[in-house]
Design a protein around this motif. Structure first.
Motif, PDB file in Angstrom:
ATOM      1  N   HIS A   8      38.986  46.938  53.070  1.00  0.00           N
ATOM      2  CA  HIS A   8      37.650  46.129  53.820  1.00  0.00           C
ATOM      3  C   HIS A   8      36.954  47.451  53.197  1.00  0.00           C
ATOM      4  CE1 HIS A   8      36.224  48.766  56.449  1.00  0.00           C
ATOM      5  NE2 HIS A   8      37.676  49.297  57.362  1.00  0.00           N
ATOM      6  N   GLY A   9      35.557  46.681  52.816  1.00  0.00           N
ATOM      7  CA  GLY A   9      34.341  46.375  52.563  1.00  0.00           C
ATOM      8  C   GLY A   9      33.174  47.877  52.957  1.00  0.00           C
ATOM      9  N   LEU A  10      32.548  48.234  53.249  1.00  0.00           N
ATOM     10  CA  LEU A  10      31.263  48.703  54.052  1.00  0.00           C
ATOM     11  C   LEU A  10      30.549  48.173  54.852  1.00  0.00           C
ATOM     12  CD1 LEU A  10      29.590  51.592  53.823  1.00  0.00           C
ATOM     13  CD2 LEU A  10      27.957  50.713  52.511  1.00  0.00           C
ATOM     14  N   PHE A  11      31.222  49.442  56.159  1.00  0.00           N
ATOM     15  CA  PHE A  11      30.533  48.921  57.707  1.00  0.00           C
ATOM     16  C   PHE A  11      31.524  47.679  57.662  1.00  0.00           C
ATOM     17  CE2 PHE A  11      25.600  50.481  56.268  1.00  0.00           C
ATOM     18  CZ  PHE A  11      26.557  51.913  56.369  1.00  0.00           C
ATOM     19  N   SER A  12      31.914  47.439  57.413  1.00  0.00           N
ATOM     20  CA  SER A  12      33.137  46.061  57.948  1.00  0.00           C
ATOM     21  C   SER A  12      34.166  46.157  58.110  1.00  0.00           C
ATOM     22  CB  SER A  12      33.571  45.497  56.270  1.00  0.00           C
ATOM     23  OG  SER A  12      34.332  43.442  56.679  1.00  0.00           O
ATOM     24  N   LEU A  48      47.211  44.510  41.488  1.00  0.00           N
ATOM     25  CA  LEU A  48      45.917  45.849  42.005  1.00  0.00           C
ATOM     26  C   LEU A  48      44.967  44.385  41.840  1.00  0.00           C
ATOM     27  CD1 LEU A  48      43.997  48.211  43.033  1.00  0.00           C
ATOM     28  CD2 LEU A  48      43.953  48.641  40.396  1.00  0.00           C
ATOM     29  N   VAL A  49      43.957  44.255  42.873  1.00  0.00           N
ATOM     30  CA  VAL A  49      42.938  43.486  43.125  1.00  0.00           C
ATOM     31  C   VAL A  49      42.075  44.086  43.901  1.00  0.00           C
ATOM     32  CG1 VAL A  49      41.864  41.339  44.490  1.00  0.00           C
ATOM     33  CG2 VAL A  49      44.221  41.051  43.478  1.00  0.00           C
ATOM     34  N   LEU A  50      40.668  43.541  42.710  1.00  0.00           N
ATOM     35  CA  LEU A  50      39.640  44.595  42.953  1.00  0.00           C
ATOM     36  C   LEU A  50      38.580  43.760  43.374  1.00  0.00           C
ATOM     37  CD1 LEU A  50      39.316  47.135  39.539  1.00  0.00           C
ATOM     38  CD2 LEU A  50      40.354  47.936  42.555  1.00  0.00           C
ATOM     39  N   GLY A  51      38.252  43.292  44.467  1.00  0.00           N
ATOM     40  CA  GLY A  51      37.078  42.672  45.029  1.00  0.00           C
ATOM     41  C   GLY A  51      35.519  43.373  45.111  1.00  0.00           C
ATOM     42  N   GLY A  52      34.718  41.641  44.673  1.00  0.00           N
ATOM     43  CA  GLY A  52      33.497  42.751  44.945  1.00  0.00           C
ATOM     44  C   GLY A  52      33.320  43.592  43.862  1.00  0.00           C
ATOM     45  N   MET A  53      32.907  43.890  43.019  1.00  0.00           N
ATOM     46  CA  MET A  53      33.086  45.232  41.816  1.00  0.00           C
ATOM     47  C   MET A  53      33.145  45.016  40.828  1.00  0.00           C
ATOM     48  SD  MET A  53      32.327  48.445  42.125  1.00  0.00           S
ATOM     49  CE  MET A  53      33.505  48.372  44.068  1.00  0.00           C
ATOM     50  N   ALA A  90      38.551  36.706  37.896  1.00  0.00           N
ATOM     51  CA  ALA A  90      38.385  35.272  38.935  1.00  0.00           C
ATOM     52  C   ALA A  90      37.331  35.517  39.676  1.00  0.00           C
ATOM     53  CB  ALA A  90      39.457  34.876  39.458  1.00  0.00           C
ATOM     54  N   VAL A  91      36.839  33.728  39.656  1.00  0.00           N
ATOM     55  CA  VAL A  91      35.879  33.727  39.628  1.00  0.00           C
ATOM     56  C   VAL A  91      35.895  33.109  40.891  1.00  0.00           C
ATOM     57  CG1 VAL A  91      32.680  32.720  39.891  1.00  0.00           C
ATOM     58  CG2 VAL A  91      34.149  33.867  38.099  1.00  0.00           C
ATOM     59  N   VAL A  92      35.300  33.356  42.240  1.00  0.00           N
ATOM     60  CA  VAL A  92      35.008  32.626  43.354  1.00  0.00           C
ATOM     61  C   VAL A  92      34.152  32.001  43.862  1.00  0.00           C
ATOM     62  CG1 VAL A  92      37.553  33.339  44.102  1.00  0.00           C
ATOM     63  CG2 VAL A  92      35.289  34.537  45.101  1.00  0.00           C
ATOM     64  N   PRO A  93      33.741  31.481  44.818  1.00  0.00           N
ATOM     65  CA  PRO A  93      32.412  30.570  45.177  1.00  0.00           C
ATOM     66  C   PRO A  93      31.746  31.837  46.081  1.00  0.00           C
ATOM     67  CG  PRO A  93      34.154  28.845  45.609  1.00  0.00           C
ATOM     68  CD  PRO A  93      34.825  30.172  45.069  1.00  0.00           C
ATOM     69  N   GLY A  94      30.056  32.195  46.006  1.00  0.00           N
ATOM     70  CA  GLY A  94      29.513  32.892  47.304  1.00  0.00           C
ATOM     71  C   GLY A  94      28.988  34.243  46.655  1.00  0.00           C
ATOM     72  N   ASN A  95      27.724  34.989  47.272  1.00  0.00           N
ATOM     73  CA  ASN A  95      27.437  36.038  46.701  1.00  0.00           C
ATOM     74  C   ASN A  95      28.178  37.507  47.659  1.00  0.00           C
ATOM     75  OD1 ASN A  95      26.945  36.496  49.718  1.00  0.00           O
ATOM     76  ND2 ASN A  95      24.340  35.855  49.515  1.00  0.00           N
ATOM     77  N   HIS A  96      28.255  38.682  47.884  1.00  0.00           N
ATOM     78  CA  HIS A  96      28.635  40.055  47.926  1.00  0.00           C
ATOM     79  C   HIS A  96      28.926  39.344  49.615  1.00  0.00           C
ATOM     80  CE1 HIS A  96      30.145  43.219  47.310  1.00  0.00           C
ATOM     81  NE2 HIS A  96      29.436  44.642  48.334  1.00  0.00           N
ATOM     82  N   MET A  97      28.246  39.249  50.348  1.00  0.00           N
ATOM     83  CA  MET A  97      28.381  38.743  51.893  1.00  0.00           C
ATOM     84  C   MET A  97      29.076  37.599  51.767  1.00  0.00           C
ATOM     85  SD  MET A  97      27.730  41.489  53.257  1.00  0.00           S
ATOM     86  CE  MET A  97      26.786  40.607  55.344  1.00  0.00           C
ATOM     87  N   GLY A  98      29.147  36.720  51.115  1.00  0.00           N
ATOM     88  CA  GLY A  98      29.337  35.099  51.449  1.00  0.00           C
ATOM     89  C   GLY A  98      30.817  35.076  50.628  1.00  0.00           C
ATOM     90  N   SER A  99      30.954  35.959  49.791  1.00  0.00           N
ATOM     91  CA  SER A  99      31.745  34.982  49.010  1.00  0.00           C
ATOM     92  C   SER A  99      33.828  35.954  50.068  1.00  0.00           C
ATOM     93  CB  SER A  99      33.036  36.216  47.926  1.00  0.00           C
ATOM     94  OG  SER A  99      32.053  37.733  48.042  1.00  0.00           O
ATOM     95  N   VAL A 100      33.514  36.595  50.835  1.00  0.00           N
ATOM     96  CA  VAL A 100      34.682  37.095  51.381  1.00  0.00           C
ATOM     97  C   VAL A 100      35.263  36.291  52.942  1.00  0.00           C
ATOM     98  CG1 VAL A 100      34.777  39.015  51.145  1.00  0.00           C
ATOM     99  CG2 VAL A 100      33.169  38.593  53.165  1.00  0.00           C
TER     100      VAL A 100
END
Length: 251
Positions: free
Chosen positions: A32-36, A124-129, A227-237
């Motif tokens: 998971h990501g920072l503070f999550s 390997l999947v690198l999300g939000g990076m 691959a591109v999915v909808p959303g900003n950094h906080m919203g995409s997840v």
């Protein structure tokens, strides 16, 4: 939804790391990501359930300072690379050999460092990076360190208000978080990206450039697609598209 099984792995320095598991089948580690937390990043919005329903066992640690894991405030427990060492210890303790690895934001950064350090996932999947998010950590973390230092005076309208609210809502200890941000995370040398030879998916929100250019990251890796999915950094997840994109790539 599949039942969630919880266990605790103790790091060599005594820090207890909570690990959440869902499903049975091919192991996939989810960072998971920072503070999550595992709950916020992977469970709440259904990504883990989707993977579990399609033949995967989701293994989801909470980083130290996050979720149900310990958040020690002893500075000696935050030497550079501490999250990478935790990741390696989790893989070793669980005896994982044939598995996949997914990370989002700080989790993607840590997954990158962990593969460079020796982890060998099948995929390997690198999300939000983006590529800039892998180096120059001091500049990226400065915003959050400043937020922690001004924690009690930040009010609505301040650029740091959302980060403060999220961190507070997640029950993160500011002292432990500051130690992790300022001591525990190391920069990644760009030449080391050549060591990431497994098929890799750079997964990014269409409004997310918080960590720089995903296109440059894709191009810097030996065997990567994007691959591109909808959303900003906080919203995409929070959107089901992210889970489906992960499943499509791992399948």
């Amino acid at each position: 939804m599949s039942d969630i099984r919880r266990e605790t792995i103790t790091a060599p320095d005594g820090t207890r790391i909570a690990v959440h598991r869902m499903g049975e089948g091919r192991p996939v580690l989810l960072f998971h990501g920072l503070f999550s937390s595992a709950e916020m990043n992977w469970i709440k919005f259904g990504h883990a359930a989707l993977l579990a329903e399609n033949g995967f066992e989701c293994i989801m640690p909470d980083w130290r300072v996050h979720g149900e894991s310990d958040g020690p405030t002893d500075a000696a427990l935050y030497a550079p690379g501490v999250l990478v060492r935790d990741a390696l210890h989790i893989v070793e303790t669980l005896g994982l050999e044939d598995y996949d690895l997914v990370g989002f934001s700080l989790g993607a950064r840590t997954a990158t460092s962990a593969v460079i350090a020796g982890l060998k996932p099948r995929r390997l999947v690198l999300g939000g990076m983006g590529i800039e998010g892998l180096s120059n950590w001091q500049a990226r973390s400065a915003f959050f360190v400043d937020m922690i230092d001004r924690f009690d005076t930040i009010e609505r309208g301040d650029p740091a208000f959302l980060a403060k609210s999220f961190m507070k809502g997640q029950g993160i200890d500011p002292v432990a978080a500051r130690l992790l941000l300022t001591q525990g995370v190391e920069d990644i040398a760009m030449e080391d990206l050549a060591k990431i030879t497994m098929p890799t998916l750079v997964l990014i929100g269409d409004e997310d450039r918080d960590n720089g250019s995903p296109e440059k990251l894709r191009d810097a890796l030996p065997d990567a697609t994007m691959a591109v999915v909808p959303g900003n950094h906080m919203g995409s997840v929070t959107k089901k598209d992210m889970g489906r994109a992960i499943l499509d790539f791992l399948s």
